[in-house]
Design a protein around this motif. Structure first.
Motif, PDB file in Angstrom:
ATOM      1  N   UNK A  38       0.531  -0.887  -0.040  1.00 36.86           N
ATOM      2  CA  UNK A  38      -0.048   0.495   0.192  1.00 36.86           C
ATOM      3  C   UNK A  38       1.150   1.465  -0.344  1.00 36.86           C
ATOM      4  N   UNK A  39       2.353   1.398   0.414  1.00 37.64           N
ATOM      5  CA  UNK A  39       2.859   2.226   0.579  1.00 37.64           C
ATOM      6  C   UNK A  39       3.394   2.809  -0.910  1.00 37.64           C
ATOM      7  N   UNK A  40       3.733   1.201  -1.539  1.00 35.05           N
ATOM      8  CA  UNK A  40       4.121   1.864  -2.662  1.00 35.05           C
ATOM      9  C   UNK A  40       3.039   2.023  -3.810  1.00 35.05           C
ATOM     10  N   UNK A  41       1.348   1.421  -3.435  1.00 39.24           N
ATOM     11  CA  UNK A  41       0.540   2.187  -3.980  1.00 39.24           C
ATOM     12  C   UNK A  41       0.501   3.558  -4.308  1.00 39.24           C
ATOM     13  N   UNK A  42       0.484   3.892  -2.846  1.00 36.64           N
ATOM     14  CA  UNK A  42       0.168   5.258  -2.220  1.00 36.64           C
ATOM     15  C   UNK A  42       0.664   5.926  -3.269  1.00 36.64           C
ATOM     16  N   UNK A  43       2.751   5.760  -3.317  1.00 36.14           N
ATOM     17  CA  UNK A  43       3.253   6.411  -3.611  1.00 36.14           C
ATOM     18  C   UNK A  43       3.638   6.910  -5.257  1.00 36.14           C
ATOM     19  N   UNK A  44       3.588   5.298  -5.910  1.00 34.77           N
ATOM     20  CA  UNK A  44       3.233   5.951  -7.029  1.00 34.77           C
ATOM     21  C   UNK A  44       1.865   6.843  -7.675  1.00 34.77           C
ATOM     22  N   UNK A  45       0.793   6.623  -6.791  1.00 39.32           N
ATOM     23  CA  UNK A  45      -0.068   7.638  -6.857  1.00 39.32           C
ATOM     24  C   UNK A  45       0.065   8.537  -7.182  1.00 39.32           C
ATOM     25  N   UNK A  46       0.093   9.215  -5.321  1.00 41.36           N
ATOM     26  CA  UNK A  46       0.855  10.074  -5.761  1.00 41.36           C
ATOM     27  C   UNK A  46       1.666  11.236  -6.466  1.00 41.36           C
ATOM     28  N   UNK A  47       2.943  10.701  -7.378  1.00 45.88           N
ATOM     29  CA  UNK A  47       3.914  10.613  -8.555  1.00 45.88           C
ATOM     30  C   UNK A  47       3.297  10.949  -9.817  1.00 45.88           C
ATOM     31  N   UNK A  48       2.378   9.747 -10.072  1.00 45.86           N
ATOM     32  CA  UNK A  48       1.784   9.932 -11.192  1.00 45.86           C
ATOM     33  C   UNK A  48       0.661  11.330 -11.589  1.00 45.86           C
TER      34      UNK A  48
END
Length: 93
Positions: A38-48
């Motif tokens: 979830x931390x990885x998915x959150x970071x990717x979402x924020x970046x994109x």
């Protein structure tokens, strides 16, 4: 084709350990497989969301969510903001 998100079993196998061993090691470190994912998915979402105009449906699929609504609920839980409001916010200078 969509990126494939490795599950617990596949990740444990890549690390040459059983899934329960990986779960125990992560718990001992104060985390879990799902929390890291979830931390990885959150970071990717924020970046994109900050760098592209990708649709929520496409981003949800890329991140392994069943649909855009599931992604939007998760994003709000992670950040306290909906993806639309997050994308529309003024950029800090």
């Amino acid at each position: 084709s969509r990126p494939q998100w490795a599950g617990l079993q596949a990740t444990a196998a890549e690390l040459n350990m059983s899934a329960p061993t990986l779960q125990r090691k992560l718990a001992a470190a104060g985390t879990s497989f799902q929390a890291i994912k979830d931390e990885l998915r959150r970071d990717i979402a924020v970046s994109r969301l900050g760098t592209s105009k990708v649709s929520f449906t496409e981003l949800a699929a890329d991140l392994g969510f069943a649909d855009a609504a599931a992604f939007q609920r998760a994003f709000k839980g992670w950040t306290g903001s909906s993806p639309g409001l997050y994308r529309a916010r003024p950029l800090e200078s």
